[in-house]
Design an enzyme around this catalytic site. Sequence first.
Site, PDB file in Angstrom:
ATOM      1  N   ASP A  66       0.818  -1.224   0.000  1.00 26.75           N
ATOM      2  CA  ASP A  66       0.000   0.000   0.000  1.00 26.75           C
ATOM      3  C   ASP A  66       0.849   1.270   0.000  1.00 26.75           C
ATOM      4  OD1 ASP A  66      -2.423  -1.614   0.398  1.00 26.75           O
ATOM      5  OD2 ASP A  66      -1.684  -1.862   2.440  1.00 26.75           O
ATOM      6  N   LYS A 112       0.178   4.899  -8.226  1.00 28.01           N
ATOM      7  CA  LYS A 112       0.312   6.284  -8.689  1.00 28.01           C
ATOM      8  C   LYS A 112       1.630   6.499  -9.422  1.00 28.01           C
ATOM      9  CE  LYS A 112       1.022  11.053  -7.557  1.00 28.01           C
ATOM     10  NZ  LYS A 112       1.071  12.183  -6.610  1.00 28.01           N
ATOM     11  N   HIS A 141      -4.214  -1.383  -6.176  1.00 30.98           N
ATOM     12  CA  HIS A 141      -3.543  -0.151  -6.577  1.00 30.98           C
ATOM     13  C   HIS A 141      -4.592   0.924  -6.827  1.00 30.98           C
ATOM     14  CE1 HIS A 141       0.304  -2.354  -8.151  1.00 30.98           C
ATOM     15  NE2 HIS A 141       0.113  -2.470  -6.861  1.00 30.98           N
ATOM     16  N   VAL A 190      -7.586  -1.145  -0.152  1.00 30.30           N
ATOM     17  CA  VAL A 190      -8.318  -1.153  -1.421  1.00 30.30           C
ATOM     18  C   VAL A 190      -8.982  -2.509  -1.651  1.00 30.30           C
ATOM     19  CG1 VAL A 190      -8.113  -0.889  -3.925  1.00 30.30           C
ATOM     20  CG2 VAL A 190      -6.743   0.549  -2.403  1.00 30.30           C
TER      21      VAL A 190
END
EC number: 6.3.4.4
Length: 416
Positions: free
Chosen positions: A14, A19, A42, A295
């Site tokens: 994480d 990004k 992601h 996520v």
Amino acid sequence: MSKADIVVGIQWGDEGKGKIVDKLCENYDYVCRSAGGHNAGHTIWVDGIRYALHLMPSGVLNKQCINVIGNGVVVNPDVLISEMAQFENLEGRLFISDRAHLNLNHHALIDQARERLKGDKAIGTTGKGIGPSYEDKISRNGHRVGELLEPEKLCENLMKDFELKKTYFDVLGIAMPSYDEILKDLKRFKEVLAPYITDTTRMLWKALDEDKKVLLEGAQGSMLDIDHGTYPYVTSSTTISAGALSGLGLNPKEIGKVIGIVKAYTTRVGNGAFPSEDLGEDGEKIGLIGKEIGVSTGRKRRCGWFDAVAVRYTARLNGLDTLSLMKLDVLDGFESVKICKAYEYKGQEIDYVPCDLENAKPIYEVMEGWDKVAGIRDYDLLPENAKKYIKRLEELSGVKVGYISTSPEREDTIIL
């Protein structure tokens, strides 16, 4: 011949790999996943829109990129098909290794049942069946993506497997699926996925021979590595840079630079050692500002301060060339920030990660905080205390920072 670069998480996952891969992939022709399954998540923000990816490589948001799911990944067809539905015109831009192993519904049922039976000794898995999938692979009882091209044959083999596991299923309270149910799903998987299944290793060899630019995207984090992480509270695959090679069929001579992704603080999902965890107000504040929710699982992440000992350890494991420091803006407004610079371990101060990390306690260095870095895209405009913090992280980790993220948005990234 060109060389492939690697992006790898160097904490407990994480870290923000999605990004930085999304930002970097505008300079690459191929972006490739090498390990893990849909337990990895992601998150990418583009123009205010949030994309949550679990199996798809993060290059999918750049239309010039070819995206590869390698042989080291365990693929859940339902999850992949669901993710694919978010995007248009994927043919020619997405390829799945025919050697990647399948993650199916019974794997998740086994995973969840075992966690329940362990009670307070549960690992804290995502419950997605990743461990059982890799168990089948290692015991040579697994099934691969390429077998989806012959659904009737695969269905017959799965039914034989289930018959052998019947006693185990009964103990765990799992009902055996019917032949018709399985075959219906397998035919659906073939219909959607067949155009994307290929020998991705040969594809990447050809790409490198033709001087194409290739980026390998790691999943999870190095402290979750099956061999080098906080065992047994780890994942079931090799998450360090070396794993990217076997997970895609490349050799060490074909690797260029290795970029380590690290948060400006530390988080962890699930159980296991976490020396720099902050159980007080600061840890709560970091989690709230950083929106630290898994996520893949929806679970709150445990939060704490930057662990320089662990980062120095994983930097060496991965052979890092540079660091990408993520979420620096989350620490905006803190009066002071801490760095775990060493451990107290069995009455001594140590600067390494022992195999029984749960017995280590953090030794902190305290630095002055700063007002605001959020949205800054020029290093020179950062507050002086933020610069001092970055410099100290470089000194303690032994690796230079090459990228700094100051918000979730793609463009809010400082490149040094």
